[in-house]
Design an enzyme around this catalytic site. Sequence first.
Site, PDB file in Angstrom:
ATOM      1  N   ASP A  67       0.864  -1.172   0.000  1.00 46.07           N
ATOM      2  CA  ASP A  67       0.000   0.000   0.000  1.00 46.07           C
ATOM      3  C   ASP A  67       0.908   1.232   0.000  1.00 46.07           C
ATOM      4  OD1 ASP A  67      -2.236   1.652   0.104  1.00 46.07           O
ATOM      5  OD2 ASP A  67      -3.246   0.428   1.604  1.00 46.07           O
ATOM      6  N   TRP A  68       0.312   2.389  -0.175  1.00 46.83           N
ATOM      7  CA  TRP A  68       1.073   3.637  -0.311  1.00 46.83           C
ATOM      8  C   TRP A  68       2.054   3.802   0.856  1.00 46.83           C
ATOM      9  CZ3 TRP A  68       0.230   7.737  -4.013  1.00 46.83           C
ATOM     10  CH2 TRP A  68       0.949   8.901  -3.756  1.00 46.83           C
TER      11      TRP A  68
END
Length: 746
Positions: free
Chosen positions: A284-285
């Site tokens: 994820d980011w």
Amino acid sequence: MKITKNLYLMAAAVLALVSCGQKQAGTVGASSEVESRIEHILGQMTLAEKIGQMNQVSAGGEVSNYAEAIRKGQVGSILNEVDPVKLNEFQRLAVEESRLGIPLLVGRDVIHGFHTIFPIPLGLAATFDPALVEEGARIAAVEATAQGVRWTFSPMLDIARDPRWGRIAEGSGEDTYLDARMAEAMVHGYQGEVLDTTSMAACVKHFVGYGAAEGGRDYNSTFLTERQLRNFYLPPFEAAIKAGAMTLMTSFNDNDGVPSTGNAFVVKDILRGEWGFDGLVVTDWDSMGEMIDHGFGADRKDVAEKAINAGVDMDMMTYGFLSHLEELVKEGAVKQSAIDQAVRNILRIKIMLGLFEHPYVDVEAAKAVQYAPEHLAAARKTAEESAILLKNDGILPLRGKGRILVTGPMADAPWDQLGTWCFDGQKEHTVTPLKALQERFPGQVTYVPGLRFSREKRESFADVVSAARSADVVLAFLGEEAILSGEAHCLADLNLIGSQSELLAALKATGKPVVATILAGRPLTIERDLPNCNAVLYSFHPGTMGGPALASLLSGDANPSGKTPITFLRTVGQAPLYYNHNMTGRPYRGEKLLADIDLEAGQTSLGNTSYYLDYGAYPLFPFGYGLSYTTFEYSNASLDKKEYGVEDTITLSFTLSNTGEYKGTEVVQVYVRDLVGTLTRPVKELKAFERVELASGESRTVTLQIPVQSLAFWGLDGVKKVEPGDFQLWVAGDSATGEALSFKVL
């Protein structure tokens, strides 16, 4: 090198004719030709170029900002750019100006539609209609891929039992079985039956347990045992992988102290080892970098080592792989083979999507598919099916009941009705309830907003009350703005926000019938508002065509059929409260509440069972609940046998009758309980559902089949199996009703 590259591309095109569209169950399904092609590319790559494929960047702004990195092969994927002109230029840089001409994989959060926005995923789950959800995902893929987006970070498969968590809006609610069926539908819709230029790779997320974040606070820790993971949180992911999901995203949370992005047990051992997943795993980011904040790594080099060795293939916005993998290989901390395998997984997706042959999009053609009439029609139908009728004293359907006052902050909120995670929705295309009702009831509608937005506070509603006195019915559109749900948008108070409850009370005091339609990103606690309305229609943010859908439902042109995909609480203090909880040793039996307790009562006079003295043991509305304008009756339920072997299939038959005056659709639900196990088992578990449409007065024999293997669970011995013993089965319109049938598994 140009000659070498051109020869390679010619050979690749020949192989693509053989390999395109081939899938196999259980993995992403690459053919042997695809695997040969991967090895051919891999054999030409330098270590730096391999690491570049593992780097994903957010490419907002000018193309020139990223040109040099793309030419050098330092970027494998971009996200957050949807302009097809820019995306064509990005691809040109990669395909025509980098050494090997490997195209970029373009990602985007296409969560519940691209331009044509469908209900938020929690609303999609409320339809209990996987076929319709699959159609919506296919439409999203067609619109997004036309502009160059070939990878969506969806579906979110996090089981969520706490409505305080903002991201509950982005998933399918609290039930494992429903979540798995929605997962399969969205994967099939995004990717299509055969991979082609309209296929958008699905990315199942967040792996794993993220929805159990402590206190409903986003990004927080979870403390799930392996058995909890295997029995409740992992099955939707496994179903999505078996459905052919091409990619998977690790989650932000740590579980029992191990952040997902560095968790080799769930990524390597379960995902790769047990399930055989050979697709792409992306962080994820900056979830790799956030392992430093977790205290799980000292610096970017440390967490890059942990992530690659845990089985992660691509780094989203940490730049840890790009900065440190070469050094880690030289030091022996990371094996060259680990990087080669990651690049294989990335190239496999690019080849199977046909990006080498079709890196560019037709800019003019891309415009034509956005908001196509059939897309809008599907969005409207989905919004109709997603709405849940929670209360109705007979005021609905309206059927043209005279003068109508429309009020409330969500009546004409074109942006907010689109809901959370809606980057590409355009409010100028949204049809609001106000606009739709004005078209449906020309000359009958008066509009007085009352509140400009959901958080607004007002002392007086004199203007609204005055208008209400001149109306025959009041339609109040309440709820929450889109910004109040979604990632990092968690709430401790789930009551209607601002002065909405006061507005509703003022309207009810006029003596006119009041219908509350609530548009929200989560199940709000509306018990205090129920006495102030004659009917409640609940719509999780319904998207572009929410207005026409709600107008059809309120008018009676359509009949509500949505069911609650999450338990509706009486008060937030009950959280988490979910239907498929384990049986306690002292279950609630209807003991006294606060107002009933005698003064100086003895300590054990209240029964010593499991409940809250102030709110009891039950929710406001159970899982699977939803009314209709008609009524349904279940009768003659029976099983084909009393005893079953573990390889048998249970055949359930019953009669469903529409005993009301309107045609309607009932979502039939089948629940099972394993009475005795080596572990404490849930009081009920959903095992099947089906939408059944009946005309007024019609009866139909319905037959459903439940494989006995669906009763298997991971037991005390760490093995998944069906345990022999006694079971109960219910067929009903929600999780709280129905008469139990008994059977035995031998």
